[in-house]
Design a protein around this motif. Structure first.
Motif, short mmCIF file in Angstrom:
data_model
loop_
_atom_site.label_atom_id
_atom_site.label_comp_id
_atom_site.label_asym_id
_atom_site.label_seq_id
_atom_site.Cartn_x
_atom_site.Cartn_y
_atom_site.Cartn_z
N ARG A 188 0.84 -1.19 0.00
CA ARG A 188 0.00 0.00 0.00
C ARG A 188 0.88 1.24 0.00
N LEU A 189 0.51 2.23 -0.81
CA LEU A 189 1.24 3.49 -0.89
C LEU A 189 0.34 4.58 -0.30
N ALA A 190 0.33 4.68 1.02
CA ALA A 190 -0.58 5.59 1.69
C ALA A 190 -0.36 7.04 1.27
N ASN A 191 0.90 7.39 0.96
CA ASN A 191 1.19 8.78 0.59
C ASN A 191 0.79 9.10 -0.85
N MET A 192 0.24 8.11 -1.57
CA MET A 192 -0.23 8.36 -2.93
C MET A 192 -1.73 8.14 -3.08
N GLU A 193 -2.44 8.01 -1.98
CA GLU A 193 -3.88 7.81 -2.06
C GLU A 193 -4.63 9.11 -2.28
N GLU A 194 -3.91 10.22 -2.20
CA GLU A 194 -4.38 11.52 -2.67
C GLU A 194 -3.42 11.96 -3.77
N ALA A 195 -3.91 12.78 -4.70
CA ALA A 195 -3.09 13.18 -5.84
C ALA A 195 -1.77 13.81 -5.39
N THR A 196 -0.68 13.42 -6.05
CA THR A 196 0.64 13.92 -5.68
C THR A 196 1.53 13.99 -6.91
N HIS A 197 2.55 14.82 -6.81
CA HIS A 197 3.60 14.88 -7.83
C HIS A 197 4.90 14.27 -7.31
N ALA A 198 4.88 13.73 -6.10
CA ALA A 198 6.09 13.16 -5.50
C ALA A 198 6.37 11.78 -6.11
N VAL A 199 7.63 11.56 -6.49
CA VAL A 199 7.98 10.31 -7.18
C VAL A 199 9.01 9.48 -6.41
N ASP A 200 9.32 9.84 -5.17
CA ASP A 200 10.37 9.13 -4.45
C ASP A 200 10.04 7.67 -4.20
N ASN A 201 8.76 7.28 -4.24
CA ASN A 201 8.40 5.86 -4.11
C ASN A 201 9.02 5.03 -5.23
N PHE A 202 9.32 5.65 -6.36
CA PHE A 202 9.79 4.93 -7.54
C PHE A 202 11.31 4.96 -7.68
N PHE A 203 12.01 5.61 -6.78
CA PHE A 203 13.45 5.79 -6.94
C PHE A 203 14.23 4.48 -6.91
N TYR A 204 13.90 3.59 -5.98
CA TYR A 204 14.75 2.42 -5.75
C TYR A 204 14.01 1.09 -5.90
#
Length: 307
Positions: A143-159
């Protein structure tokens, strides 16, 4: 609500190359089971010039006239075929569903609601089940709780790749404006695209598990992992991210990549695939720092690194 006089709301594009009929059938039938009708959903298989198999006949036997078919005049490879899917799409939202993946009931209904609630987002996704060739469930994406609302943050995809292709839909307009999948990336091209879409246009990931991602011994990711090319492809992705995103940590990426190489070497050795194990071990030996090597050996000695 969608106006039927406009282009379809969905383009469900299914790239195929020498598909197994049972897997392709599950993919297509999972879509047809929640089909909102031809006015709202384009459903099409794009065959990447498969040799020795009549994919069109296979598709017609499964989906009849409801599922359109197109065959690339020559083999385009992964990026080329995915880009052909985009070129053939007509809908507002494009869903590239691999031939051996599938969607679960409610996928399109849930993502349409997400689109209505997040009118500015260009990337929508669900979580995915991980399954093997025999339909055994191996787990689910986190679960990606910090992406359950619209965001432009992409750090989940870095590694890592926190979402899988069958769970992702992208606004067709974004593909046309931002460019298509990169051919210089072999199997990380999806992660690059998802990060690009979220950073530029915003993205949302639901907490619900509504798609299935199949892990098999003969898919492209596994073949690349056996040769060590998967690790080198991750290096190329990390180079892209380091040039594009200020928050990307090259040192952390290198450590994680070396840890992955060591895990894969151990896994392949346990499976008796010694050439694949040697390729991963050689990568680790070449790229790991002395400290990383010592930590990796210590973890295995203590039995702490079971992944």
């Amino acid at each position: 609500m969608h106006d039927p006089s406009e282009a379809p709301f969905w383009s469900v594009m299914i790239p195929a190359y020498r598909p197994k009929e049972a897997h392709l059938r599950k993919a297509i039938e999972s879509v047809l089971s929640q089909d909102p009708g031809p006015d709202k959903a384009q459903i099409q298989v794009i065959d990447d010039c498969s040799p020795g198999v009549d994919v069109q006949a296979m598709v017609q036997s499964i989906g009849g006239e409801r599922v359109a078919f197109y065959k690339n005049p020559q083999n385009l490879g992964l990026a080329g075929c995915w880009n052909a899917c985009i070129d053939c799409s007509r809908g507002r939202w494009v869903h590239i569903l691999h031939q051996d993946d599938f969607v679960l009931p409610g996928f399109y209904r849930e993502l349409e609601k997400m689109a209505e609630r997040n009118s500015d987002a260009v990337f929508l996704a669900s979580r995915s089940l991980y399954i093997d060739e025999n339909e055994l469930i191996l787990g689910a994406s986190s679960r990606l709780a910090n992406m359950e609302e619209a965001t432009h943050a992409v750090d989940n995809f870095f590694y890592e790749a926190p979402v899988q292709c069958p769970g992702v839909v992208v606004l067709r307009e974004f593909y046309k404006k931002s460019g298509q999948f990169r051919s210089d990336l072999r199997f990380t091209l999806d992660c690059e695209m998802w990060a690009r879409a979220i950073a530029e246009g915003g993205g949302v990931v639901t907490r619900h598990v509504l798609s299935g991602y199949r892990i098999t011994g003969d898919n492209e990711s596994t073949r690349l992992a056996r040769s060590g090319e998967g690790l080198r492809d991750l290096e190329r992705l990390h180079q892209v991210f380091s040039e594009r995103y200020p928050g990307f940590d090259r040192g952390k990426a290198r450590r994680k990549l070396c840890e992955l190489a060591l895990r894969e070497a151990t896994r392949f050795a346990a499976q008796g695939e010694m050439e694949a194990a040697k390729a991963s071990k050689a990568y680790w030996e070449k790229n790991a720092t002395l400290l990383t090597r010592l930590v990796g050996v210590w973890k295995r000695w203590r039995g702490l690194d079971s992944n």
